[in-house]
Write an enzyme that holds these catalytic residues in place. Structure first.
Site, mmCIF file in Angstrom:
data_model
loop_
_atom_site.group_PDB
_atom_site.id
_atom_site.type_symbol
_atom_site.label_atom_id
_atom_site.label_comp_id
_atom_site.label_asym_id
_atom_site.label_seq_id
_atom_site.Cartn_x
_atom_site.Cartn_y
_atom_site.Cartn_z
ATOM 1 N N ALA A 66 0.824 -1.210 0.000
ATOM 2 C CA ALA A 66 0.000 0.000 0.000
ATOM 3 C C ALA A 66 0.859 1.262 0.000
ATOM 4 O O ALA A 66 2.005 1.268 0.457
ATOM 5 C CB ALA A 66 -0.923 0.002 1.218
ATOM 6 N N GLY A 129 0.390 -5.542 0.734
ATOM 7 C CA GLY A 129 -0.588 -5.696 -0.338
ATOM 8 C C GLY A 129 0.005 -6.294 -1.589
ATOM 9 O O GLY A 129 -0.705 -6.941 -2.375
ATOM 10 N N GLU A 132 -0.230 -9.901 -1.066
ATOM 11 C CA GLU A 132 -1.637 -10.281 -1.118
ATOM 12 C C GLU A 132 -2.123 -10.381 -2.567
ATOM 13 O O GLU A 132 -2.916 -11.265 -2.906
ATOM 14 C CB GLU A 132 -2.469 -9.271 -0.323
ATOM 15 C CG GLU A 132 -2.207 -9.366 1.188
ATOM 16 C CD GLU A 132 -2.998 -8.349 1.992
ATOM 17 O OE1 GLU A 132 -3.987 -8.749 2.619
ATOM 18 O OE2 GLU A 132 -2.622 -7.158 1.984
ATOM 19 N N GLU A 152 2.282 -5.765 7.904
ATOM 20 C CA GLU A 152 1.293 -4.745 8.261
ATOM 21 C C GLU A 152 1.259 -4.425 9.746
ATOM 22 O O GLU A 152 0.990 -3.278 10.130
ATOM 23 C CB GLU A 152 -0.106 -5.193 7.804
ATOM 24 C CG GLU A 152 -0.372 -4.997 6.321
ATOM 25 C CD GLU A 152 0.065 -6.166 5.476
ATOM 26 O OE1 GLU A 152 -0.297 -6.223 4.295
ATOM 27 O OE2 GLU A 152 0.786 -7.051 6.000
#
Length: 732
Positions: A66, A129, A132, A152
């Protein structure tokens, strides 16, 4: 005007669509990137000439996850950016899953649920992310040097794009919990062994390998696996729940002040009971709570602040190029000097370690060897790396070789005459271009280098003990220090894994200056009648690693005594004149190293109560005379203890910011977290002061100033910053 496209789609003659994320420097997943990914994936699914898809990143990186800067400004961005991502009319061609839940369409429906196989080609790193995204694909191939992880929790949030559900289904609950709770990154080999990566291929052939692998899935040579539907890697239910229960117990010890680790575990557990899709829905719901929390804001602030410290006016604007530092002279082989030498040789910098005689030199070399052996025993260094590093250390009892040094760091005791003598000798021996640095924590750089020619090369390099472990490095500049010298030291600090904070030459520099009330106010509270052990317990419960008295024992009484005179001369009535240090020295209670200080140690590092301390406390209180004046500890709460110790620190921080000792307040936050152990989840001393409220801090200090005296006097800087709620935030 729209931003240039951040995701490219290239369809080859082999029927494979290559999607490339190109968002320098780390291919972060901004709202624009995520929107374009959805568009390109949909296009690839709908094109008749596409059989399979490969997802990768440009600039030798997959994705760093992110966009933290954007997220910190708009906490809900990571979730709200998906609101416009919807299934195309009629659904994706051949789609097998339609969760239709805002925030999950891209990952669950378009990528994993799409009819055409997608393979992630990972090089550089796939973090947060980014990983992910890769896990939503149907297979992952990586280059040998790739690093993968879900860090995270370091930002006070949980994985928000399905990571809490997909990672356990790829590597098992045990490995997944370990990776998420420790924010551990793993290399490709370990990832392959765990099941996170399906194959490893050298980088030059990686994309072609991924294309072939994707076609193999389309042709049914390789299995077409949807991660959320997998259960083959999940442990039996009772074992999985046992793993999570044990993780909760560990988190209660390591993260007792925050909720996000427990939320993460609850989301993982929910998915085990309810299934992967339901788990991602619950993940999104709980993720929104964490990303908007104060700890998340604080941790994201520190994350960004650490990356801002390198922005130094007239230094980091690209006009200067750092000169290579290949050989460093270190004067003094004590705890600091040996630690500095260790930090340098571990990162491939040759060190000339100088001591006054062979006996002290050998002791210094032995300390360096012990530091290296500790790394070997912990698995962070191989035996070959140990030998290579040790080969970079050259001991000497004279200045042989110093004429070719690029940098010399003086690391002797805080004696001004001794330091002046050493710098005089270095001035005569070292080359004109050699940077002359001092590791002093309190001495005036101008005074200890008086008489040195070419003063543009004088600089402070204040490491924190133990120097080979602590990440902070205060780079201290005088009015004469050149931009080039600062540039060179910034580059060296990055090379050796330090986080540099550039500060002005002033008593105590930044960290010691701001935190000088820490021990003195604690001593004041003791003289009022509060027990040191209660103070330590309260401050530790606030989030500090140890309290002020345990810290005093760790550092040793002599360390504080060396700088006490300098601080008392400079700060006057801002310092509480405690008798405690004198009485402790008289009783030969000088700290952990001698087995007794404020605590007893019984031959170990574990502290134990010292009943004999009460006699010293009573004597100190008599000498202080506070009780005789009617000032007692009656009614002082734990909240009062926290505020009475930390509000004066915020007060001094405002002065340091106003006097421009630091470039920006966020530098002070980094320094307080890395140098003093101020809890990162509170964002650093300036950030915390802003969140508590400067007006409230001002009022409390005014009350204590009126009642107790000058040690609580609010600074004019605090008055100025408290005048408007936005002032402190602007400085951050």
């Amino acid at each position: 005007m729209e931003d240039a496209s951040k995701v490219r789609l290239e369809v080859g003659g082999d029927g494979v669509a290559l999607l490339v994320i190109d968002n320098p420097p780390v291919n972060s997943l901004s709202a624009q990137v995520m929107g374009e990914l959805a568009e390109k994936f949909i296009e690839a699914h709908e094109r008749a000439d596409v059989q399979a898809i490969v997802l990768t990143g440009a600039n030798n990186k997959f994705s760093g996850g992110a966009d933290i800067k954007s997220m910190s400004k708009a906490p809900g961005l990571i979730y709200s950016c998906f609101l416009s991502i919807q299934q195309p009319t009629g659904g994706i061609v051949g789609a097998v899953r339609k969760t239709e839940v805002s925030g999950l369409v891209l990952m669950n429906d378009i990528i994993e649920g799409g009819s055409k196989p997608a393979v992630a080609a990972i090089h550089g790193f796939a973090l947060g992310g980014g990983l992910e995204l890769a896990m939503a694909c149907h297979a992952r191939v990586a280059s040998p040097d790739a690093r993968l992880g879900l860090p995270e929790l370091q930002l006070g949030i949980i994985p928000g794009l399905g990571g809490t559900q997909r990672l356990p289904r790829l590597v098992g609950v045990g490995k997944a919990v370990e990776m998420m709770m420790t924010s551990k990154m793993i290399k490709a080999k370990e990832a392959h062994e765990a099941g996170l990566v399906d194959a490893i291929c050298d980088y030059p052939q990686l994309i072609q390998f991924a294309r072939n692998y994707a076609k193999g899935i389309a042709n049914k040579t390789h299995p077409f696996l949807k991660t959320l539907e997998r259960s083959d890697k999940l442990e039996p239910l009772h074992k999985a729940l046992h793993i999570i229960a044990n993780a909760r117990l560990r988190a209660k010890k390591t993260h007792k002040h925050v909720e996000y680790p427990f939320i993460c575990l609850a989301v993982i557990e929910h998915g085990i009971h309810k299934g992967g899709i339901e788990g991602t829905i619950f993940e999104r719901k709980m993720g929104v709570q964490t990303v908007d929390s104060l700890p998340a804001k604080a941790l994201m602030h520190i994350f960004l602040a650490e990356r801002t410290v390198y922005k130094v006016p007239n230094v980091s604007d690209g006009r200067l190029e750092a000169r290579p530092v290949k050989t460093v002279g270190v004067i003094g082989g004590g705890l600091m000097g040996s630690g500095i030498a260790t930090a340098l040789i571990v990162h491939n910098v040759r060190v000339l370690l100088k001591e006054v005689d062979e006996e002290r030199l050998q002791a210094g070399i032995n300390r360096v060897q012990a530091n290296l052996k500790s790394r070997v025993s912990k698995g962070s260094m191989s035996q070959a790396e140990f030998q290579r590093a040790l080969g970079l250390l050259v001991g000497t009892v004279d200045y042989k070789g110093f004429e070719s040094a690029n940098l010399v760091i003086e690391a002797v005791i805080e004696s001004i005459p001794l330091k002046k003598k050493i710098f005089g000798e270095l001035d005569a021996i070292c080359s004109r271009d050699c940077i002359l640095a001092s590791n002093t924590s309190s001495c005036d750089l101008n005074e200890i280098t008086d008489g040195v020619s070419f003063r543009d090369r004088i600089i402070g390099a204040h490491f924190f003990s133990p120097a080979h472990v602590m990440r902070l490095l205060e780079i201290v500049r005088t009015d004469s220090t050149s931009h080039q010298s600062i540039c060179d030291l910034l580059a060296l600090s990055k090379k050796i894994g330090k986080v540099p904070v550039v500060v002005q030459n002033a008593v105590g520099f930044a960290v010691n200056r701001v935190f000088f009330p820490y021990h003195r106010i604690a001593a004041f509270l003791v003289d009022l009648g509060v027990h040191p052990y209660r103070i330590d317990a309260v401050i530790k419960d606030f989030g500090m690693p140890i309290g002020p008295f345990r810290l005093g024992d760790l550092a040793g009484l002599q360390i504080g005594a060396l700088v006490a005179d300098t601080f008392e001369k400079e700060f006057g009535d801002r310092l509480y004149p405690s008798y405690m240090g004198t009485l402790m020295a008289k009783a030969n209670r000088t700290g952990e190293a001698t087995g007794k200080g404020y605590y007893n140690y019984h031959g170990t590092r574990q502290e134990h109560p010292a009943p004999e301390l009460d006699e010293i406390l009573e004597e100190s209180r008599k000498l202080a005379g506070l009780n005789a004046r009617g000032l007692t500890a009656e009614g002082i709460t734990d909240k009062d203890i926290v505020e009475m110790i930390f509000f004066p620190i915020v007060n001094e921080a405002c002065r340091v910011i106003d006097e421009k000792i630091v470039i920006r307040a966020s530098d002070l936050d980094v320094a307080s977290v890395l140098g003093m152990g101020f809890p990162a989840f509170r964002g650093g001393i300036a950030f915390w002061g802003h969140t508590v409220g400067l007006h409230y801090i001002l009022v409390r200090l005014q009350q204590w100033h009126s009642h107790y005296g000058s040690i609580f006097r609010p600074t004019s800087s605090l008055h100025k910053l408290a005048a408007t709620k936005s002032m402190m935030l602007a400085h951050l």
